[in-house]
Motif scaffolding. Structure first.
Motif, PDB file in Angstrom:
ATOM      1  N   CYS A  97      38.988  46.531  53.585  1.00 15.89           N
ATOM      2  CA  CYS A  97      38.373  47.281  53.459  1.00 15.89           C
ATOM      3  C   CYS A  97      36.736  47.350  54.806  1.00 15.89           C
ATOM      4  O   CYS A  97      35.946  46.862  54.166  1.00 15.89           O
ATOM      5  CB  CYS A  97      38.200  47.642  52.177  1.00 15.89           C
ATOM      6  N   ARG A  98      36.522  48.412  55.621  1.00 18.20           N
ATOM      7  CA  ARG A  98      35.417  48.456  56.312  1.00 18.20           C
ATOM      8  C   ARG A  98      34.813  49.317  55.381  1.00 18.20           C
ATOM      9  O   ARG A  98      34.867  50.317  55.333  1.00 18.20           O
ATOM     10  CB  ARG A  98      35.825  48.244  57.317  1.00 18.20           C
ATOM     11  N   GLY A  99      33.414  49.645  55.813  1.00 18.28           N
ATOM     12  CA  GLY A  99      32.038  50.967  55.545  1.00 18.28           C
ATOM     13  C   GLY A  99      31.326  49.696  55.170  1.00 18.28           C
ATOM     14  O   GLY A  99      30.785  48.832  55.929  1.00 18.28           O
ATOM     15  N   SER A 148      28.491  43.591  40.681  1.00 23.54           N
ATOM     16  CA  SER A 148      27.029  43.091  40.741  1.00 23.54           C
ATOM     17  C   SER A 148      26.875  43.252  42.230  1.00 23.54           C
ATOM     18  O   SER A 148      25.948  42.372  42.557  1.00 23.54           O
ATOM     19  CB  SER A 148      26.653  41.989  39.667  1.00 23.54           C
ATOM     20  N   LEU A 149      27.710  41.399  42.752  1.00 22.72           N
ATOM     21  CA  LEU A 149      27.777  41.438  44.153  1.00 22.72           C
ATOM     22  C   LEU A 149      27.155  42.274  45.511  1.00 22.72           C
ATOM     23  O   LEU A 149      26.394  41.962  46.230  1.00 22.72           O
ATOM     24  CB  LEU A 149      28.657  40.283  44.483  1.00 22.72           C
ATOM     25  N   LEU A 150      27.984  43.362  45.402  1.00 20.86           N
ATOM     26  CA  LEU A 150      27.691  44.277  46.478  1.00 20.86           C
ATOM     27  C   LEU A 150      26.291  45.024  46.378  1.00 20.86           C
ATOM     28  O   LEU A 150      25.497  45.575  46.753  1.00 20.86           O
ATOM     29  CB  LEU A 150      28.726  45.152  46.867  1.00 20.86           C
ATOM     30  N   ILE A 159      35.431  44.164  53.217  1.00 23.49           N
ATOM     31  CA  ILE A 159      35.770  43.464  52.167  1.00 23.49           C
ATOM     32  C   ILE A 159      37.741  42.711  52.605  1.00 23.49           C
ATOM     33  O   ILE A 159      38.383  43.751  52.950  1.00 23.49           O
ATOM     34  CB  ILE A 159      36.445  43.827  51.028  1.00 23.49           C
ATOM     35  N   ALA A 160      38.124  41.088  53.305  1.00 27.43           N
ATOM     36  CA  ALA A 160      38.698  41.643  53.247  1.00 27.43           C
ATOM     37  C   ALA A 160      40.122  40.654  51.460  1.00 27.43           C
ATOM     38  O   ALA A 160      39.304  39.612  51.646  1.00 27.43           O
ATOM     39  CB  ALA A 160      39.247  39.601  54.444  1.00 27.43           C
ATOM     40  N   ARG A 161      40.573  41.597  51.624  1.00 29.62           N
ATOM     41  CA  ARG A 161      41.041  40.752  49.747  1.00 29.62           C
ATOM     42  C   ARG A 161      43.420  40.039  50.566  1.00 29.62           C
ATOM     43  O   ARG A 161      43.785  41.237  51.904  1.00 29.62           O
ATOM     44  CB  ARG A 161      42.150  42.697  49.208  1.00 29.62           C
ATOM     45  N   GLN A 190      34.495  52.251  46.630  1.00 29.39           N
ATOM     46  CA  GLN A 190      35.290  52.209  47.139  1.00 29.39           C
ATOM     47  C   GLN A 190      36.508  50.758  45.776  1.00 29.39           C
ATOM     48  O   GLN A 190      37.399  51.658  44.862  1.00 29.39           O
ATOM     49  CB  GLN A 190      35.842  51.228  48.486  1.00 29.39           C
ATOM     50  N   PHE A 191      35.655  50.338  45.675  1.00 31.07           N
ATOM     51  CA  PHE A 191      35.664  48.912  44.483  1.00 31.07           C
ATOM     52  C   PHE A 191      34.758  49.522  43.535  1.00 31.07           C
ATOM     53  O   PHE A 191      34.599  47.988  42.332  1.00 31.07           O
ATOM     54  CB  PHE A 191      35.983  47.320  44.444  1.00 31.07           C
ATOM     55  N   ALA A 192      34.952  50.369  42.470  1.00 32.52           N
ATOM     56  CA  ALA A 192      34.252  50.396  41.601  1.00 32.52           C
ATOM     57  C   ALA A 192      35.166  50.837  39.986  1.00 32.52           C
ATOM     58  O   ALA A 192      34.804  50.504  39.471  1.00 32.52           O
ATOM     59  CB  ALA A 192      33.769  51.816  41.465  1.00 32.52           C
ATOM     60  N   ASP A 193      36.751  51.228  41.166  1.00 29.93           N
ATOM     61  CA  ASP A 193      37.287  51.118  39.973  1.00 29.93           C
ATOM     62  C   ASP A 193      38.415  49.695  39.986  1.00 29.93           C
ATOM     63  O   ASP A 193      38.261  49.502  40.688  1.00 29.93           O
ATOM     64  CB  ASP A 193      38.136  51.905  40.562  1.00 29.93           C
TER      65      ASP A 193
END
Length: 309
Positions: free
Chosen positions: A207-209, A179-181, A195-197, A217-220
């Protein structure tokens, strides 16, 4: 071996020492920080269990008491008592620098008001650790911390940063990431981001884009594990565009106010347009007519609504 590397003991003055601790990897701590933790009289820790793990790793034994966000105000008197007794106290958060999206601000304020020094002991920090390899400009950045959890307040909070040219850096919890994205893309546009994890840990990942690509990418849910730092490219238009926009809004308001005044004085639209272009050199005759007609229609519609009600 570690104890041999730590500088010799030095007397510490009574004061509050803000000590940066590792954000993941236990080796990311300075020799000065280890010396301070060894030599202080007391340690105030956001999480005493995390603190004990760190202290045990370096064979340090110190009296420790908890000081976290929900009890910070209640713990401050005890902290001040230690200082008044001539003791030195180190404040450590669960990770990184105390006070950066962590407890510390309230304690610092009270310590300063009581007349005692506050000494920073720098070290690991998630913001700069994530920023440098992100691929986004790092010559200027703005740290937003954690945004409000609810979407409505979050969007309202983001709106003022739409035209900020600096890279935006914020912290994100895993369950709020989708929801933030979505809110970031809706408010700021589909900008470049990173996103730095799990920074400095064994599963560290960058993760860059674009924001939409990262959302995919982070829907999962299985990908949303660990701690996240989110970095977003700043506004790419020149800063002058923002200033010009604000000036244009001010001029639009002045033009509307002037039209209403002249209409009340009985000035005909054809003559009114000439007056406006003379008073506002940037206003074309065509635009002046459009403004007059739009304002007349708006006022007529408003009058009809009031009569019907």
């Amino acid at each position: 071996m570690t104890q041999q590397l730590i500088p010799p003991t030095r007397p510490l003055e009574a004061g509050l020492y803000l000590v940066a601790t590792p954000i993941g990897h236990l080796e990311d701590i300075t020799l000065r920080a280890l010396r301070i933790l060894r030599d202080v009289d007391q340690i105030a820790a956001e999480d005493t269990r995390t603190a004990r793990k760190l202290l045990n790793a370096y064979d340090l034994q110190k009296p420790t008491f908890s000081l976290y966000r929900d009890n910070e105000a209640q713990r401050v008197p005890r902290l001040i008592e230690h200082l008044q007794e001539g003791q030195s106290v180190a404040l450590i958060s669960e990770a990184g620098m105390p006070g950066i999206s962590d407890p510390g601000y309230v304690a610092v304020q009270h310590v300063l008001e009581a007349g005692f020094p506050v000494i920073p002991i720098p070290g690991a920090n998630a913001v700069t650790t994530a920023l440098l390899p992100s691929g986004l400009p790092c010559d200027r950045f703005m740290f937003l911390g954690f945004l409000p959890p609810k979407s409505g307040k979050r969007r309202q909070h983001l709106a003022p940063y739409l035209h900020v040219p600096s890279t935006l850096v914020l912290y994100a919890s895993p369950h709020k990431l989708p929801s933030l994205l979505e809110d970031l893309e809706n408010i700021l546009g589909d900008r470049r981001a990173c996103i730095a994890r799990e920074l400095t840990k064994s599963h560290e990942e960058f993760c860059r884009g674009t924001l939409s690509e990262l959302a995919a990418q982070f829907a999962d849910e299985s990908r949303r594990k660990g701690e996240f730092v989110l970095l977003i490219e700043g506004h790419q238009g020149p800063v002058e565009t923002v200033l010009e926009s604000e000036q244009q809004e001010t001029e639009e308001a002045r033009i509307k106010a002037r039209i209403r005044t002249l209409l009340k004085e009985g000035v005909r639209p054809s003559k009114l347009a000439r007056k406006l272009t003379a008073e506002f050199p940037s206003l074309s005759r065509k635009r002046a007519y459009q403004q007059i007609l739009a304002l007349e229609k708006h006022d007529e519609d408003g009058q009809k609504e009031s009569e019907e009600s």
